[in-house]
Design an enzyme around this catalytic site. Structure first.
Site, PDB file in Angstrom:
ATOM      1  N   GLY A  69      -6.949 106.399 -53.648  1.00 41.06           N
ATOM      2  CA  GLY A  69      -8.316 106.765 -53.327  1.00 41.06           C
ATOM      3  C   GLY A  69      -8.423 107.746 -52.180  1.00 41.06           C
ATOM      4  N   THR A  70      -7.530 107.638 -51.199  1.00 36.87           N
ATOM      5  CA  THR A  70      -7.587 108.544 -50.050  1.00 36.87           C
ATOM      6  C   THR A  70      -7.288 109.977 -50.463  1.00 36.87           C
ATOM      7  OG1 THR A  70      -7.096 106.858 -48.391  1.00 36.87           O
ATOM      8  CG2 THR A  70      -6.478 109.117 -47.856  1.00 36.87           C
ATOM      9  N   ASN A 153     -17.042  99.159 -48.131  1.00 36.83           N
ATOM     10  CA  ASN A 153     -15.875  98.288 -48.110  1.00 36.83           C
ATOM     11  C   ASN A 153     -15.918  97.230 -47.022  1.00 36.83           C
ATOM     12  OD1 ASN A 153     -15.604 100.728 -46.470  1.00 36.83           O
ATOM     13  ND2 ASN A 153     -13.620  99.921 -45.880  1.00 36.83           N
ATOM     14  N   GLN A 181     -14.568 100.630 -54.006  1.00 39.54           N
ATOM     15  CA  GLN A 181     -14.954  99.222 -54.058  1.00 39.54           C
ATOM     16  C   GLN A 181     -15.847  98.909 -55.250  1.00 39.54           C
ATOM     17  OE1 GLN A 181     -13.651  96.939 -52.120  1.00 39.54           O
ATOM     18  NE2 GLN A 181     -12.575  98.361 -50.787  1.00 39.54           N
ATOM     19  N   SER A 201      -9.471 103.938 -56.550  1.00 37.85           N
ATOM     20  CA  SER A 201      -8.061 103.584 -56.371  1.00 37.85           C
ATOM     21  C   SER A 201      -7.706 102.401 -57.255  1.00 37.85           C
ATOM     22  CB  SER A 201      -7.807 103.230 -54.902  1.00 37.85           C
ATOM     23  OG  SER A 201      -6.459 102.918 -54.688  1.00 37.85           O
ATOM     24  N   HIS A 203      -5.362 100.038 -56.941  1.00 39.34           N
ATOM     25  CA  HIS A 203      -4.890  98.757 -56.410  1.00 39.34           C
ATOM     26  C   HIS A 203      -6.016  97.803 -56.034  1.00 39.34           C
ATOM     27  CE1 HIS A 203      -5.364  99.188 -51.912  1.00 39.34           C
ATOM     28  NE2 HIS A 203      -5.477 100.453 -52.256  1.00 39.34           N
ATOM     29  N   THR A 239       4.892 116.307 -59.872  1.00 39.55           N
ATOM     30  CA  THR A 239       5.213 115.524 -61.058  1.00 39.55           C
ATOM     31  C   THR A 239       4.366 114.260 -61.103  1.00 39.55           C
ATOM     32  OG1 THR A 239       7.488 116.341 -61.038  1.00 39.55           O
ATOM     33  CG2 THR A 239       7.069 114.333 -62.289  1.00 39.55           C
ATOM     34  N   CYS A 327      -7.964  99.882 -43.206  1.00 39.53           N
ATOM     35  CA  CYS A 327      -7.545 101.160 -42.634  1.00 39.53           C
ATOM     36  C   CYS A 327      -7.773 101.220 -41.130  1.00 39.53           C
ATOM     37  CB  CYS A 327      -8.289 102.306 -43.316  1.00 39.53           C
ATOM     38  SG  CYS A 327      -7.880 102.443 -45.068  1.00 39.53           S
TER      39      CYS A 327
END
Length: 389
Positions: A69-70, A153, A181, A201, A203, A239, A327
């Protein structure tokens, strides 16, 4: 252990691992290679792209896979703003909300420090909401981009994204939303939301860390932030992480398939947990909007304590949670998000966030609420906490 830090990350789903496994083992080819192994990898990547596009109601070419996401937010904010500035040098302002994740905030600050942009910050009300009227008042002819987080978040407040994006669209300004989120339970159709770019993201949904996506029309002008071989239609060279893309697509598809029923059920558990915590700690302060909030997140301030001390006491009893954004872990400063809501800095430093997945049970949340009451009482009684182990 009762895990209540899902806003930081979630465990990888077994079915996601199974979907990824072939591309971590025998089907290891580079999707840019013109032989059978490479073509098999390219086909898997294309299928993952199409699967993600289906969820967002967009074309496969609108999907750019990233490392998370970042990176996706950096590409959206920097890429769109720089392209707008290149097309018209008067477009040198960026408008963001006061609740943005560091991925957006620091991208905006970079543009200010290195490219002469001015960063305008939208204030929020005490519940963390940005109003369309406030956005309309803040837009200027020089605004190159508007970025407002879909769901916060730290406090869970859900923004009125459709109404906000309509204001930006009326002024012919691209609108980005950080949906990291929001991706598990909230509406995601790009056309319905009216946004030009959306990032998330994997995860947070049961995919591995290191997988993310930018969803944006291929026609939207965007400067790349990673240069190289021109992969991802030139937007993000390097890649591709085929296994990561396959895992993200599987997690997103399966989570979204379960979302409609689970969102209602989990929201009911969240509300019961909020009631239990406020009963156990009568002066607890619920942060964020009381109803327009993520179904899986409840955040509180506990005046008269230290948030970190409460966390340590809870960890001793097997309840895992956080004091806010992962974070910002380790920072001694009060949360900028909570300060934006108007909380006193001393109160903001008592914050604790509880976030969970649909796998949580009512019994676990009842146990956790009882543990919260006991932990707060111990901290207030002693003013100290001992780290486990």
């Amino acid at each position: 252990m009762i895990y209540l830090d899902a806003a930081a990350t979630t465990p990888v789903r077994r079915d996601v691992l199974e979907a990824m496994w072939p591309y971590l083992t025998g089907e290891f080819g580079n999707p840019s290679s013109h032989h059978q192994l490479g073509e098999t990898a390219a086909q898997a990547l294309a299928a993952a792209r199409a699967s993600v596009a289906k969820v967002f109601g967009c074309r496969a070419g609108d999907i750019t896979f990233t490392s998370g996401g970042t990176e996706a937010a950096n590409l959206a904010v920097k890429g769109i703003a720089l392209a707008r500035q290149a097309a018209n040098p008067t477009h040198h302002r960026i408008l963001i909300s006061a609740l943005e994740h560091p991925a957006v905030l620091e991208s905006a600050r970079y543009l200010a420090h290195r490219h002469g942009f001015v960063v305008d910050v939208l204030g929020v009300d005490p519940d963390g909401m940005v109003t369309p009227a406030a956005l309309a008042a803040a837009i200027r002819p020089e605004t190159a981009l508007v970025s407002v987080m879909y769901a916060n978040n730290e406090v869970g407040t859900i923004q009125p994204i459709r109404e906000l994006s309509a204001v930006a669209r009326k002024n012919h300004i691209p609108f980005h939303t950080d949906a990291v989120q929001a991706a598990a339970y909230l509406p995601l159709n790009l056309k319905d939301l009216g946004v030009d770019a959306l990032t998330f993201s994997g995860h947070k949904l049961g995919a591995p860390k290191g997988s993310g996506v930018l969803v944006a029309s291929g026609r939207l002008a965007m400067e790349p932030t990673v240069h190289g071989g021109g992969q991802e239609r030139g937007r993000r060279s390097g890649t591709e992480n085929v296994a990561g893309a396959v895992g993200l697509a599987a997690a997103l598809s399966r989570t979204r398939g379960e979302a409609p029923q689970q969102a209602t059920e989990v929201a009911a558990l969240r509300d019961a947990f909020i009631r239990a915590v406020t009963a156990a700690v009568p002066n607890a302060v619920l942060t964020g909007h009381p109803s327009q909030r993520l179904p899986t997140l409840a955040s509180f301030c506990f005046p008269g304590t230290s948030g970190e001390a409460v966390l340590l006491e809870l960890e001793r009893t097997g309840v895992i949670c956080s004091s806010g954004s992962a974070c910002a872990a380790g920072s001694d400063e009060p949360s900028a998000v909570l300060l934006a809501l108007g909380l006193d800095p001393a109160v903001a430093q008592t914050a604790v966030r509880f976030s969970f997945t649909a796998a949580i049970s009512s019994a676990e949340l009842t146990t956790a609420a009882q543990a919260v009451g006991a932990a707060v009482a111990r901290v207030r009684g002693t003013g100290t906490a001992v780290r486990p182990g």
